[in-house]
Design an enzyme around this catalytic site. Structure first.
Site, PDB file in Angstrom:
ATOM      1  N   VAL A   7     -11.194   2.393  -3.733  1.00 38.06           N
ATOM      2  CA  VAL A   7     -10.827   1.709  -4.561  1.00 38.06           C
ATOM      3  C   VAL A   7     -11.682   1.057  -4.958  1.00 38.06           C
ATOM      4  O   VAL A   7     -11.651  -0.187  -3.923  1.00 38.06           O
ATOM      5  CB  VAL A   7      -9.220   2.015  -4.691  1.00 38.06           C
ATOM      6  N   HIS A  26      -6.672  -5.562   3.379  1.00 35.55           N
ATOM      7  CA  HIS A  26      -5.950  -4.680   3.955  1.00 35.55           C
ATOM      8  C   HIS A  26      -4.933  -5.872   4.654  1.00 35.55           C
ATOM      9  O   HIS A  26      -5.779  -6.176   5.683  1.00 35.55           O
ATOM     10  CB  HIS A  26      -5.906  -3.347   4.585  1.00 35.55           C
ATOM     11  N   HIS A  81     -10.450  -5.585  -2.161  1.00 36.45           N
ATOM     12  CA  HIS A  81      -8.385  -5.718  -1.375  1.00 36.45           C
ATOM     13  C   HIS A  81      -9.247  -6.287  -0.235  1.00 36.45           C
ATOM     14  O   HIS A  81      -9.972  -5.347   0.138  1.00 36.45           O
ATOM     15  CB  HIS A  81      -8.253  -4.879  -2.074  1.00 36.45           C
ATOM     16  N   ASP A 115       0.487  -1.596  -0.128  1.00 38.43           N
ATOM     17  CA  ASP A 115      -0.352   0.281   0.022  1.00 38.43           C
ATOM     18  C   ASP A 115       0.893   0.749  -0.143  1.00 38.43           C
ATOM     19  O   ASP A 115       1.787   1.524   0.601  1.00 38.43           O
ATOM     20  CB  ASP A 115      -1.184  -0.118   1.051  1.00 38.43           C
TER      21      ASP A 115
HETATM   22  P1  5GP Z   1      -9.513   0.727   0.057  1.00 33.48           P
HETATM   23  O1  5GP Z   1     -10.374   2.772   1.097  1.00 33.48           O
HETATM   24  O2  5GP Z   1     -10.270   1.194  -1.146  1.00 33.48           O
HETATM   25  O3  5GP Z   1     -10.355   0.123   1.325  1.00 33.48           O
HETATM   26  O4  5GP Z   1      -8.796   0.964   0.147  1.00 33.48           O
HETATM   27  C1  5GP Z   1      -7.299   1.347  -0.493  1.00 33.48           C
HETATM   28  C2  5GP Z   1      -6.225   1.511  -0.387  1.00 33.48           C
HETATM   29  O5  5GP Z   1      -5.427   2.056  -1.579  1.00 33.48           O
HETATM   30  C3  5GP Z   1      -6.237   2.865   0.642  1.00 33.48           C
HETATM   31  O6  5GP Z   1      -4.668   2.286   1.742  1.00 33.48           O
HETATM   32  C4  5GP Z   1      -4.856   3.530  -0.015  1.00 33.48           C
HETATM   33  O7  5GP Z   1      -3.239   4.091   0.365  1.00 33.48           O
HETATM   34  C5  5GP Z   1      -4.175   2.236  -1.126  1.00 33.48           C
HETATM   35  N1  5GP Z   1      -3.701   3.263  -1.974  1.00 33.48           N
HETATM   36  C6  5GP Z   1      -4.263   3.644  -3.438  1.00 33.48           C
HETATM   37  N2  5GP Z   1      -3.991   4.163  -4.559  1.00 33.48           N
HETATM   38  C7  5GP Z   1      -2.964   3.097  -4.686  1.00 33.48           C
HETATM   39  C8  5GP Z   1      -1.594   3.250  -5.978  1.00 33.48           C
HETATM   40  O8  5GP Z   1      -1.463   3.631  -7.106  1.00 33.48           O
HETATM   41  N3  5GP Z   1      -1.272   2.031  -5.773  1.00 33.48           N
HETATM   42  C9  5GP Z   1      -1.172   1.352  -4.246  1.00 33.48           C
HETATM   43  N4  5GP Z   1      -0.160   0.455  -3.819  1.00 33.48           N
HETATM   44  N5  5GP Z   1      -1.899   1.747  -3.166  1.00 33.48           N
HETATM   45  C10 5GP Z   1      -2.815   2.142  -3.299  1.00 33.48           C
END
Ligand code: 5GP
Length: 141
Positions: free
Chosen positions: A98, A104, A102, A33
């Site tokens: 996103v 974490h 996924h 991340d």
């Molecule tokens: P969500 O809120 O959708 O569960 O988490 C999305 C995660 O993706 C966040 O923890 C954020 O830091 C991570 N993230 C956002 N953009 C990118 C990216 O371009 N590359 C990577 N590796 N992680 C990302």
């Protein structure tokens, strides 16, 4: 809401965007991340598209969580962590940002709180060092 294949993780899956990958198999990829909530924060992403858990095909979930377990054990070993937090968000109200399913996986240390979700960008060189530690731990499994 329908799945949108222009999301960031779909682009990472297609190698249209870079990532620090630590693990992949037929069903998933796992990578660092970029805004970690703790040292060694990894995202495990199924290759099969869905917006989140709510619309995922059940066949996706077994291999996804098998990989989550593998990565969780690897990050615990790689960083000598005391525990591992596993988080998964569904839709904006829950904190999802996103929209490709996924999970974490975040190593935890006694007394150290999680940093904010989608907070500060980590330096690529720090992510690279941490990714290498996780790959090494995975090779030892
Ligand atoms: P969500 O809120 O959708 O569960 O988490 C999305 C995660 O993706 C966040 O923890 C954020 O830091 C991570 N993230 C956002 N953009 C990118 C990216 O371009 N590359 C990577 N590796 N992680 C990302």
């Amino acid at each position: 809401m329908a799945y949108d294949s222009t999301n960031i993780f779909a682009k990472i899956l297609r190698d249209e965007l870079p990532s620090q990958r630590v693990y992949e198999d037929d069903a998933v990829i796992a990578f660092m991340d970029v805004m970690p909530q703790g040292t060694g924060h990894v995202l495990v992403v199924p290759r099969t598209p869905s917006r989140n858990l709510l619309d995922a095909d059940q066949a996706t979930l077994g291999p996804l969580f098998a990989a989550v377990q593998k990565v969780a054990n690897a990050v615990k070993k790689a960083f000598n962590a005391d525990g591992v937090t596993v988080i998964q968000f569904n839709e904006p109200a829950s904190g999802q940002t996103v929209y490709h399913l996924h999970v974490h996986v975040i190593p935890r240390f006694d007394g150290v709180p999680l940093k904010p979700h989608s907070g500060q960008m980590e330096k690529p060189e720090v992510l690279a060092v941490n990714a290498e530690k996780i790959r090494a731990a995975l090779h030892q499994q």
